[in-house]
Design a protein around this motif. Structure first.
Motif, mmCIF file in Angstrom:
data_model
loop_
_atom_site.group_PDB
_atom_site.id
_atom_site.type_symbol
_atom_site.label_atom_id
_atom_site.label_comp_id
_atom_site.label_asym_id
_atom_site.label_seq_id
_atom_site.Cartn_x
_atom_site.Cartn_y
_atom_site.Cartn_z
ATOM 1 N N LYS A 1 -11.800 3.310 -3.770
ATOM 2 C CA LYS A 1 -11.959 3.771 -2.389
ATOM 3 C C LYS A 1 -13.140 3.067 -1.716
ATOM 4 N N LEU A 2 -14.246 2.949 -2.449
ATOM 5 C CA LEU A 2 -15.408 2.282 -1.870
ATOM 6 C C LEU A 2 -15.157 0.794 -1.693
ATOM 7 N N ARG B 1 -12.668 -3.290 4.320
ATOM 8 C CA ARG B 1 -12.427 -2.945 5.715
ATOM 9 C C ARG B 1 -13.614 -3.330 6.595
ATOM 10 N N ASP B 2 -14.827 -3.139 6.057
ATOM 11 C CA ASP B 2 -16.006 -3.534 6.819
ATOM 12 C C ASP B 2 -16.054 -5.043 7.034
ATOM 13 N N ALA C 1 -20.441 0.972 -7.471
ATOM 14 C CA ALA C 1 -20.816 -0.182 -6.646
ATOM 15 C C ALA C 1 -20.624 -1.505 -7.365
ATOM 16 N N GLY C 2 -20.255 -1.475 -8.656
ATOM 17 C CA GLY C 2 -20.067 -2.712 -9.397
ATOM 18 C C GLY C 2 -21.354 -3.362 -9.837
ATOM 19 N N LEU C 3 -22.436 -2.602 -9.914
ATOM 20 C CA LEU C 3 -23.720 -3.139 -10.357
ATOM 21 C C LEU C 3 -23.883 -2.938 -11.858
ATOM 22 N N GLU D 1 -20.936 8.949 -4.333
ATOM 23 C CA GLU D 1 -20.232 7.930 -3.557
ATOM 24 C C GLU D 1 -21.086 7.416 -2.413
ATOM 25 N N VAL D 2 -21.823 8.303 -1.757
ATOM 26 C CA VAL D 2 -22.707 7.869 -0.670
ATOM 27 C C VAL D 2 -23.804 6.970 -1.223
#
Length: 1038
Positions: free
Chosen positions: A705-706, A712-713, A195-197, A148-149
């Motif tokens: 979640k990501l 949010r960012d 990440a959707g890549l 996730e990181v």
């Protein structure tokens, strides 16, 4: 006829609709043409893009740097990446994650996990019992896995690339270390999915570097093989690679350059990070010695102090690479005590002496795997930041025995450039010059299975078999098919790593599980019952080692054929072939390098991959086994258990292959027309043994979640932008109220009213707006109630919460926001409140700003209006002086222009007089927009007359009308003729009956066009008629 038109109309509409859809698709496709590459290093990453018009460019980050630290700071309600996160490492080391790639694909008992804990004790690593892995426990509410990181960082790299390319990007090529095994590679792919890549390929970083080197030296590559060694020492690891460059002939593109990975050696822990950790330990020891008599705490127990020492060690290592000594100094290292100590290069080399002894190790491994000697290496090229250490170069130069080391490649960006070239080659949107890349398998993979054999009549035993599927240093990507014979019921087989003897004991422990997957087949017995009248040709398992180096089992099939004895040509051959297929046969679908029978093998294997009818015919087994003879020989030598039954047929096939090929080819020609084949899909259940992948539902939750964190960012950025805009407007307006130009147009009461509103809004922004903003932004000093228990260092929260853009909020402290009894506003509501406050202030100050702006514009606008009025009056006066015979303007036109001029003068004088009577604090009546409107109306009239004069045709008049002198008639006739276009050759027109200049007027076309179309005709006319050189006189007069 009308009915036919009505029938055709819907067709036309449908065609137009289809064209519109296709055009929309093309436009959408053109918006996403860019591709990117991410060179993921241990310490920093480089991002490159290719888009139309921008070939292979390194992306600059928000700080305009070409490389970005691989660092992520995770707080309760905000995240930082890159340089921003690196700056937070000292303030909040627990929440700042670095070097987390070392945990990818590793279980909790892996030595690298223990090493990570020892290097970074400030991080709390939790245990995941489901996957036996670890995760980062930031707080009781916050926990993230290494995947996730990494996904967050990949998403951040995509945002940098999209900002640079100014278009969305989804396709990417990501670099990974060459020593990554299957579990580690799958972990990177899962992070990219979160990440959707869309990962076009996971390319080994050494391969990407070699590709970049070859692409920019394409002209130097020829049929002669060139062996180049790349020595890459980065922050976390060291990889040595031997690459062979030469041109080869390809089917599609003819002769093209090729790089082939011949040998690879590596050391997972030898790099710049270990050197920095040694330096950090040395500096910590010096600091403790300086405070030895003060009964102070050990600096190693303070995470912030150790983070400062690590940063200083990084700087010290860089400086000592160019200097013999340097002074290490840190202000306020711990307990407000400064640290200062001198460190020499000799001391640094003594600290890392054992590391420098390991420098030649990867070189020897690479030579052994390539089966080459140092004499065959033409050049050794340095890659990676740690190779800049002088001692590393000294030891390496001695180890390779060369005169010098090659430094003719960008050590930091070569991998990113090679990866983005590969991305462009894999993308359908770009066409690049082909460059063949043949990567090599580092870890061999084999298939193990057990079958029942009859050693003596009536005596059955189990026999364990091993067959190498992908050999060490074999090329990939490639596909292989393994056939299991003599199985008529469900069975299992295992996919494991092969011989890893080239790894040391420590590397084997770090490597993890050597068992990959257990494959359980279901439905084998049912397929036999379904086709009782067919002969079984085995159970075929199709394997694929793709471009990313990830192994997959595509499918398993049960193949049957009709019994036609004529196809086999006798009784002895079927027995031999049946025994040959009992042992697992290997069929390689990729090209076998160096094989003389390569064309025939490639053709046969392609048919097996594309059409099942050629896959499982019993007669050909000796042929693929013979073509893969070296692999088969290794297998039979290593696996003693296979010799008793399968060695004789195998030997027959291998020994007789050189002389037998014509017979199988003849059989192959006869088979397709006379056999019937049936293929039944077999159910497959995979049991992953090395590291279980995330389940699909867990993967979806992580991705969601990501995505929520990203949204949010974005919301935080919008909120900060609104708060900063409001704060900037307050400061600028408060400053303007004291400027003379603003005081001149406002009263004391007006300024006091505006100043009071600004002060009230500023207080709200500090007490409520800023406090709520930072609570939502997650600054520790203003955290919401539910996040308060998870804040790490309570004594330092206020210091961490300070933001340069909100200095006022830092001065007020955190107590104001926390003491507010009202619940915090939602992010969207707070952003709307900030925008509304800004709109109210702008509306309040609108009149003041308007009056100042108008007074600033008056001088320039009035000067331009006066100039236009003067020029228009002069133009009108000149137009009235034109003689009646040459007049081109009508009286109405000149009267209209005169009227506009007079009206404009009158408006200007009246408006200025009225404005002079008004006080400066009132709304002005002389407006800049009215001045511009008057200028546009006047300019429109003047331009109309100028355009008319430009294209007007002078009236013809007799030559002898005014015969007082000789020149005017000549000028008149010349101008009359010069103002007309000369017709093309062959076209003539009768001229008017004038006596002397008859030749001149004869070429004059009736109704000629304006002069601008003359061009070359005018030049030819000047040659024929010298008297026309005086035409300009008449034009000037006009």
């Amino acid at each position: 006829m009308a009915a036919m038109v009505r029938r055709q109309r819907p067709r036309r509409l449908a065609c137009w609709a289809l064209m519109a859809v296709l055009l929309a698709d093309l436009l959408a496709l053109s918006d996403t043409l860019a591709v990117m590459s991410v060179d993921l290093g241990s310490e920093s990453m480089k991002v490159a893009i290719v888009k139309p018009g921008v070939p292979m460019e390194i992306v600059l980050n928000k700080e305009s740097r070409r490389k970005t630290p691989v660092t992520v700071t995770l707080k309760e309600n905000e995240r930082f990446f890159g340089d921003s996160a690196a700056s937070m490492a000292i303030k909040n080391p627990k929440a700042t994650l670095r070097y987390f790639q070392h945990l990818l694909g590793k279980q909790e008992n892996n030595p690298h996990v223990a090493l990570y804990r020892a290097r970074f004790p400030e991080h709390e690593l939790g245990f995941d019992p489901q996957r036996q892995t670890v995760y980062f426990q930031i707080s009781p509410q916050l926990q993230f896995s290494p995947e996730e990181v990494l996904s967050m960082l990949l998403n951040y790299s995509r945002s940098l690339a999209e900002d640079f390319a100014e278009q969305p990007i989804k396709d990417a090529v990501i670099t990974v270390p060459a020593f990554f095994n299957q579990a580690e590679r799958r972990a990177v792919l899962q992070a990219a999915r979160m990440a959707g890549l869309k990962v076009l390929q996971l390319i080994n970083d050494n391969t990407a570097t070699a590709l970049s080197y070859g692409v920019f030296r394409r002209k130097d590559i020829n049929t002669t093989a060139q062996n180049i060694m790349f020595y890459d020492m980065g922050a976390g690891s060291t990889v040595c690679t031997i690459v062979t460059y030469q041109t080869v002939k390809t089917k599609d593109s003819g002769v093209q350059p090729q790089l082939q990975i011949r040998g690879v050696g590596f050391d997972r822990t030898l790099g710049g990070l270990e050197m920095e950790l040694r330096l950090r330990e040395h500096l910590a020891r010096l600091f403790n010695e300086q405070r030895k008599g003060q009964r102070a705490k050990d600096v190693r127990e303070n995470p912030r102090a150790m983070a400062k020492l690590l940063r200083e060690a990084n700087r010290l290592k860089t400086v000592l690479s160019a200097n013999a000594d340097h002074m290490a100094q840190i202000e306020g290292l711990m307990d407000d005590v400064d640290f200062k100590a001198k460190v020499t290069r000799a001391e640094f080399e003594d600290l890392c002496a054992d590391l420098f002894e390991r420098v030649p190790g990867p070189v020897q491994q690479a030579l052994q795997s390539a089966e080459m000697k140092l004499d065959e290496i033409e050049q050794v090229i340095l890659v990676g930041g740690a190779t800049r250490v002088p001692k590393v170069q000294e030891v390496l130069l001695k180890a390779v025995g060369k005169e010098e080391l090659g430094k003719n490649i960008n050590a930091d960006e070569a991998a990113a450039m090679g990866a983005v070239y590969q991305a462009a080659a894999l993308s359908k949107a770009f066409k690049v010059k082909p460059f063949v890349v043949r990567d090599a398998v580092i870890y061999p993979i084999l298939v193990e299975f057990t079958r029942e054999v009859e050693e003596e009549p009536g005596v059955h035993s189990l026999k364990h078999n091993k067959r190498i599927l992908f050999s060490r240093m074999g090329p990939y990507p490639q596909r292989k098919v393994i056939t299991f014979n003599r199985y008529s019921h469900d069975f299992n087989f295992h996919i494991n790593y092969g011989d890893l003897g080239f790894l040391g004991p420590e590397d084997l422990r770090v490597f993890g599980s050597q068992n990959l997957t257990t494959v359980k087949l279901k439905g084998v017995g049912e397929s036999f019952r379904k086709y009782p009248d067919y002969e079984s040709k085995g159970i075929k398992a199709h394997f694929n080692l793709d471009e990313s180096g990830v192994l997959s089992l595509d499918r398993v099939e049960s193949v049957f054929e009709t019994l036609m004895s004529v196809l086999f040509g006798g009784g002895a051959t079927p027995d031999a072939k049946e025994n040959g297929t009992d042992s697992v046969q290997e069929e390689e679908e990729g090209p076998a390098e160096g094989s003389k029978d390569e064309p025939g093998e490639q053709a046969e294997l392609k048919e097996e991959a594309d059409s099942p009818t050629e896959d499982a015919s019993p007669p050909p087994p000796p042929e693929p086994k013979g073509s893969a003879a070296p692999e088969g020989e290794k297998t039979t030598e290593k696996d003693d258990g296979e010799k008793p039954e399968a060695q004789k047929p195998s030997d027959k096939g291998e020994a007789g292959f050189e002389s037998v090929p014509p017979a199988p080819e003849e059989e192959k020609k006869q088979k397709p027309a006379r056999k019937q084949r049936m293929v039944e899909e077999i159910g497959v259940e995979l049991v992953v043994l090395d590291l279980p992948d995330l389940p699909e539902d867990e993967l979806a939750r992580s991705a969601q979640k990501l995505q929520d964190l990203t949204l949010r960012d974005l919301e935080k950025q919008e909120r900060e932008k609104a708060a900063n805009s409001l704060e900037a407007f307050i400061f600028e307006t408060q400053d303007k109220l004291y400027q003379p130009e603003y005081q001149e147009v406002s009263t004391e009461e007006q300024r006091e009213d505006i100043s009071g509103k600004l002060s009230a809004t500023s207080s709200w922004l500090e007490d409520e707006g800023f406090g709520a903003t930072t609570a939502v932004r997650g600054l520790p000093g203003h955290g919401r109630q539910k996040w308060r228990p998870s804040l790490p260092l309570p004594g330092s929260e206020r210091e961490e919460g300070c933001d340069v853009r909100h200095r006022e909020g830092c001065r007020t402290g955190s107590s104001t926001a926390l003491s507010s009894p009202q619940p915090p506003a939602t992010p969207a509501h707070l952003r709307q409140m900030l925008k509304e406050k800004l709109a109210e202030l702008r509306k309040l100050c609108q009149g003041l700003f308007f009056r100042v702006e108008e007074r600033k514009k008056w001088p320039e606008r009035l000067s331009a209006l006066d100039s236009l009025l003067n020029h228009s009056s002069m133009f009108l006066k000149g137009a009235r002086l034109i003689p009646e015979m040459d007049q081109i303007f009508t009286e109405v036109e000149m009267t209209t222009l005169e009227k506009v001029i007079n009206e404009t003068w009158a408006w200007k004088n009246a408006t200025m007089a009225e404005q002079a009577k008004l006080p400066a604090t009132e709304k002005p009546v002389l407006l800049s927009k009215d001045i511009e409107a008057k200028m546009m109306a006047l300019d429109r009239e003047v331009q109309y007359l100028l355009n008319k004069a430009k294209f007007a045709k002078p009236r013809p008049r007799p030559k002898d009308k005014n015969g007082t002198r000789a020149e005017p008639p000549l000028n008149a006739s010349a101008s009359d003729q010069g103002d007309k276009v000369i017709p093309p050759p062959g076209q003539t027109e009768d001229a008017k009956p004038i006596s002397e200049p008859e030749k001149e007027t004869r070429s004059e076309p009736a109704g000629s066009e304006p002069l601008e179309l003359g061009g070359p005709g005018a030049e030819s006319e000047q040659k024929e008629q010298p008297t026309e050189q005086k035409r300009t006189l008449k034009n000037d007069e006009l």
